[in-house]
Design a protein around this motif. Sequence first.
Motif, mmCIF file in Angstrom:
data_model
loop_
_atom_site.group_PDB
_atom_site.id
_atom_site.type_symbol
_atom_site.label_atom_id
_atom_site.label_comp_id
_atom_site.label_asym_id
_atom_site.label_seq_id
_atom_site.Cartn_x
_atom_site.Cartn_y
_atom_site.Cartn_z
ATOM 1 N N TRP A 92 0.821 -1.211 0.000
ATOM 2 C CA TRP A 92 0.000 0.000 0.000
ATOM 3 C C TRP A 92 0.856 1.263 0.000
ATOM 4 O O TRP A 92 0.614 2.193 -0.762
ATOM 5 C CB TRP A 92 -0.942 -0.022 1.182
ATOM 6 N N GLY A 93 1.872 1.318 0.808
ATOM 7 C CA GLY A 93 2.705 2.513 0.943
ATOM 8 C C GLY A 93 3.537 2.844 -0.281
ATOM 9 O O GLY A 93 4.146 3.903 -0.351
ATOM 10 N N GLN A 94 3.561 1.956 -1.274
ATOM 11 C CA GLN A 94 4.337 2.182 -2.494
ATOM 12 C C GLN A 94 3.475 2.615 -3.674
ATOM 13 O O GLN A 94 3.982 2.902 -4.747
ATOM 14 C CB GLN A 94 5.092 0.905 -2.872
ATOM 15 N N ARG A 95 2.147 2.661 -3.476
ATOM 16 C CA ARG A 95 1.236 2.952 -4.579
ATOM 17 C C ARG A 95 1.005 4.455 -4.719
ATOM 18 O O ARG A 95 1.034 5.189 -3.744
ATOM 19 C CB ARG A 95 -0.073 2.200 -4.337
ATOM 20 N N ARG A 101 -5.234 4.693 -2.735
ATOM 21 C CA ARG A 101 -6.295 4.517 -1.736
ATOM 22 C C ARG A 101 -6.544 3.054 -1.430
ATOM 23 O O ARG A 101 -6.421 2.196 -2.296
ATOM 24 C CB ARG A 101 -7.599 5.144 -2.219
ATOM 25 N N ASN A 102 -6.913 2.816 -0.206
ATOM 26 C CA ASN A 102 -7.244 1.485 0.279
ATOM 27 C C ASN A 102 -8.166 1.677 1.476
ATOM 28 O O ASN A 102 -8.537 2.810 1.790
ATOM 29 C CB ASN A 102 -5.971 0.733 0.672
ATOM 30 N N GLU A 103 -8.509 0.601 2.156
ATOM 31 C CA GLU A 103 -9.382 0.717 3.313
ATOM 32 C C GLU A 103 -8.658 0.305 4.587
ATOM 33 O O GLU A 103 -7.843 -0.609 4.594
ATOM 34 C CB GLU A 103 -10.625 -0.164 3.144
ATOM 35 N N ILE A 104 -8.989 1.014 5.663
ATOM 36 C CA ILE A 104 -8.566 0.653 7.006
ATOM 37 C C ILE A 104 -9.832 0.594 7.844
ATOM 38 O O ILE A 104 -10.785 1.348 7.607
ATOM 39 C CB ILE A 104 -7.549 1.659 7.594
ATOM 40 N N TRP A 117 -12.706 3.312 6.824
ATOM 41 C CA TRP A 117 -12.317 4.498 6.060
ATOM 42 C C TRP A 117 -11.718 4.080 4.728
ATOM 43 O O TRP A 117 -10.900 3.153 4.674
ATOM 44 C CB TRP A 117 -11.222 5.269 6.771
ATOM 45 N N ASP A 118 -12.075 4.790 3.672
ATOM 46 C CA ASP A 118 -11.272 4.821 2.464
ATOM 47 C C ASP A 118 -10.157 5.794 2.832
ATOM 48 O O ASP A 118 -10.437 6.870 3.378
ATOM 49 C CB ASP A 118 -12.114 5.326 1.287
ATOM 50 N N ALA A 119 -8.913 5.446 2.582
ATOM 51 C CA ALA A 119 -7.818 6.266 3.100
ATOM 52 C C ALA A 119 -6.575 6.167 2.219
ATOM 53 O O ALA A 119 -6.476 5.307 1.347
ATOM 54 C CB ALA A 119 -7.466 5.807 4.520
ATOM 55 N N THR A 120 -5.652 7.064 2.489
ATOM 56 C CA THR A 120 -4.290 6.943 1.975
ATOM 57 C C THR A 120 -3.397 6.673 3.174
ATOM 58 O O THR A 120 -3.784 6.915 4.318
ATOM 59 C CB THR A 120 -3.821 8.226 1.252
ATOM 60 N N SER A 135 11.299 0.500 15.848
ATOM 61 C CA SER A 135 9.932 1.028 15.833
ATOM 62 C C SER A 135 9.311 0.875 14.446
ATOM 63 O O SER A 135 10.004 0.658 13.448
ATOM 64 C CB SER A 135 9.927 2.502 16.237
ATOM 65 N N TRP A 136 7.988 0.994 14.409
ATOM 66 C CA TRP A 136 7.218 0.979 13.172
ATOM 67 C C TRP A 136 6.084 1.979 13.335
ATOM 68 O O TRP A 136 5.498 2.085 14.422
ATOM 69 C CB TRP A 136 6.644 -0.417 12.915
ATOM 70 N N SER A 137 5.768 2.742 12.276
ATOM 71 C CA SER A 137 4.650 3.683 12.372
ATOM 72 C C SER A 137 4.107 3.995 10.985
ATOM 73 O O SER A 137 4.793 3.856 9.974
ATOM 74 C CB SER A 137 5.076 4.969 13.083
ATOM 75 N N ALA A 138 2.842 4.421 10.977
ATOM 76 C CA ALA A 138 2.175 4.800 9.733
ATOM 77 C C ALA A 138 1.047 5.769 10.061
ATOM 78 O O ALA A 138 0.458 5.708 11.147
ATOM 79 C CB ALA A 138 1.624 3.569 9.018
ATOM 80 N N THR A 139 0.743 6.655 9.105
ATOM 81 C CA THR A 139 -0.348 7.618 9.252
ATOM 82 C C THR A 139 -1.369 7.371 8.156
ATOM 83 O O THR A 139 -1.022 7.314 6.974
ATOM 84 C CB THR A 139 0.190 9.063 9.153
#
Length: 161
Positions: A92-95, A101-104, A117-120, A135-139
């Motif tokens: 997802w993070g490379q698109r 867009r994808n869902e969370i 959510w439809d989200a980036t 660590s690992w993180s994403a927004t």
Amino acid sequence: MGRPIDARGWLFEVRDQSTYVERWLPIENLTSWTQNASENEETADTTSFDSAGWYEQDVMQRGGQIELEGQYALDSATGRQVVGQAYVDQYWGQRLGIDSRNEIRYRHNTQNTWVIWDATVTPDEQEGEVNDKTSWSATFTQCGRPRYESVFPICMERDAA
């Protein structure tokens, strides 16, 4: 009086778009999360002489953002990064563009409804020092109106008979 709920009881999952079968991947090893329900909100000032000195506004745009932080984790059986984190980082993070867009979805383990959510996504920093875990993180930034889905869908076939 209500009882507070534990922050560790929140569940976050991303939809796997690499398959035609509906599949949600848990994001594991989280240590903290933040939701900002007013991120990207826009308002229009509607104050006029008729407001008699009191500020007025209308909300013109709603938005939201979820930041997840945790520990970079490996699956003990495969030795690979756990599937939810790996999906965010490597797929997802490379698109880009329309494909970004994808869902969370998320909910507390005491709730019976997912918020979807439809989200980036923006994969965030990974770091560590000598005696730290990596660590690992994403927004995740909300795109459009959220929707809601029951954890246990109602069986319609039985009622139709």
